[in-house]
Structure formats: C-alpha cells, structure tokens
Scaffold this motif. Structure first.
Motif, PDB file in Angstrom:
ATOM      1  N   GLY A   1      -1.398  15.127  -1.510  1.00 13.02           N
ATOM      2  CA  GLY A   1      -1.120  15.230  -0.082  1.00 13.02           C
ATOM      3  C   GLY A   1      -1.743  14.085   0.694  1.00 13.02           C
ATOM      4  O   GLY A   1      -1.100  13.488   1.573  1.00 13.02           O
ATOM      5  N   ILE A   2      -2.988  13.764   0.378  1.00 17.06           N
ATOM      6  CA  ILE A   2      -3.668  12.669   1.075  1.00 17.06           C
ATOM      7  C   ILE A   2      -2.967  11.336   0.786  1.00 17.06           C
ATOM      8  O   ILE A   2      -2.728  10.530   1.695  1.00 17.06           O
ATOM      9  CB  ILE A   2      -5.158  12.615   0.670  1.00 17.06           C
TER      10      ILE A   2
ATOM     11  N   ALA B   1       0.710   9.088  -6.010  1.00 11.25           N
ATOM     12  CA  ALA B   1       0.845  10.496  -5.640  1.00 11.25           C
ATOM     13  C   ALA B   1       1.909  11.172  -6.498  1.00 11.25           C
ATOM     14  O   ALA B   1       1.703  12.296  -6.985  1.00 11.25           O
ATOM     15  CB  ALA B   1       1.195  10.626  -4.166  1.00 11.25           C
ATOM     16  N   GLY B   2       3.030  10.502  -6.692  1.00  8.76           N
ATOM     17  CA  GLY B   2       4.075  11.089  -7.532  1.00  8.76           C
ATOM     18  C   GLY B   2       3.649  11.222  -8.971  1.00  8.76           C
ATOM     19  O   GLY B   2       3.933  12.235  -9.634  1.00  8.76           O
ATOM     20  N   GLY B   3       2.957  10.213  -9.498  1.00  7.26           N
ATOM     21  CA  GLY B   3       2.472  10.282 -10.880  1.00  7.26           C
ATOM     22  C   GLY B   3       1.433  11.372 -11.072  1.00  7.26           C
ATOM     23  O   GLY B   3       1.432  12.080 -12.094  1.00  7.26           O
ATOM     24  N   TYR B   4       0.562  11.532 -10.093  1.00 11.31           N
ATOM     25  CA  TYR B   4      -0.462  12.573 -10.185  1.00 11.31           C
ATOM     26  C   TYR B   4       0.161  13.967 -10.116  1.00 11.31           C
ATOM     27  O   TYR B   4      -0.237  14.874 -10.858  1.00 11.31           O
ATOM     28  CB  TYR B   4      -1.483  12.380  -9.065  1.00 11.31           C
TER      29      TYR B   4
ATOM     30  N   ILE C   1       0.840  -1.210   0.000  1.00 15.48           N
ATOM     31  CA  ILE C   1       0.000   0.000   0.000  1.00 15.48           C
ATOM     32  C   ILE C   1       0.867   1.250   0.000  1.00 15.48           C
ATOM     33  O   ILE C   1       0.587   2.218  -0.724  1.00 15.48           O
ATOM     34  CB  ILE C   1      -0.966  -0.021   1.205  1.00 15.48           C
ATOM     35  N   ALA C   2       1.943   1.252   0.794  1.00 13.98           N
ATOM     36  CA  ALA C   2       2.816   2.428   0.865  1.00 13.98           C
ATOM     37  C   ALA C   2       3.460   2.718  -0.489  1.00 13.98           C
ATOM     38  O   ALA C   2       3.490   3.865  -0.945  1.00 13.98           O
ATOM     39  CB  ALA C   2       3.885   2.228   1.932  1.00 13.98           C
TER      40      ALA C   2
END
Length: 151
Positions: free
Chosen positions: A86-87, A70-73, A62-63
């Motif tokens: 951030g979430i 998050a990095g791709g977004y 999951i991590a």
C-alpha cells in the motif's frame, strides 16, 4: 593587355625561382608528416559517468520502480496486499500525480523570452513530438521517392 599578363607571370616565376620554395615546401610537408606520426595522448575518460536526469525523469523512474516492487511483493505474498504494498503504491501514485502537475510546479522562474528575439514564443514539446516529427519526415521521404522514381 596580354603582354602585361605575360610580364606579370614571368615576374612571379622569377620570384619563385629565386626563393626556391620547393625545398621549403618539401621540408614543411615532411615536418607535418613527422608531427602526425607522433602518438597522441588521449585524455582519460571516466569509466563510469552517472546519467543526469531531469526531475520529471526521476519521477517516472521512481513511479515505475515502486509500482513494480509493490506488485512483486504482493505476488510473492500470494496476492495479499499488505501495508508495504500500500505504501509503495501510494508513493508511485504521488510520483505520477507530481509528473502530471510538473509543468506547473517545476516551471522555470527565469524569463523565457530572448532579448534578441522578443516576439518568438518557444515551442512546447512533449515526449511524442519527436516521434511525430520522425514520422512526418519518413512520409516526406517516401513521397519524394515516389515522385523521383525510387531514388
């Protein structure tokens, strides 16, 4: 003494001749061959079996996945951080924190001591211990080969 052994051997041979075991052995051997020639029915396996992971494995998965998302977004938004990134980063950080604290949080409630071997303490293994063991075995193998002339 040798006469006694000769008499026993002769008696055994007479008993073997009277029962004619060669025919029965031949029949049994043939039956075994026939049995082996029958096609065996293999039990059907499921084509897909879900992997079974421990809690710590799920935390790592999951991590990593949430950090990658998050990095791709953020990369797709030209490097701008949003609430979503951030979430996802917070979820990833919480999973890593739980992973670090997992030996204390997810400890087994059962007694770890065996009733038969009460004085043996279990070895605590980390993920790198198997690699270290393989490395030590490799070094021992190389030392053995040097000692015995390359065998």
């Amino acid at each position: 003494m040798p006469n006694r052994y000769e008499r026993e051997i002769e008696e055994i041979l007479r008993n073997l001749e009277s029962t004619d075991p060669k025919a029965s052995l031949g029949q049994k051997f043939g039956e075994r061959l026939r049995r082996k020639q029958e096609p065996r029915v293999k039990p059907r396996r499921q084509s897909f079996s879900a992997p079974r992971f421990k809690t710590t494995d799920w935390l790592i998965i999951i991590a990593v996945i949430t950090a990658l998302i998050a990095g791709g977004y953020a990369y797709a938004n030209n490097g701008d951080a949003t609430v979503v990134t951030g979430i996802l980063a917070i979820v990833s950080a919480i999973c890593l924190l739980l992973l670090i604290l997992s030996p204390f949080l997810f400890r087994s409630r059962q007694s770890t001591q065996s009733t038969r071997y009460g004085n043996v303490t279990p070895i605590r293994r980390n993920p790198l211990s198997s690699i270290a063991t393989r490395w030590n075995l490799f070094l021992l193998r190389m030392r053995y080969r040097r000692k015995n002339g390359g065998r």
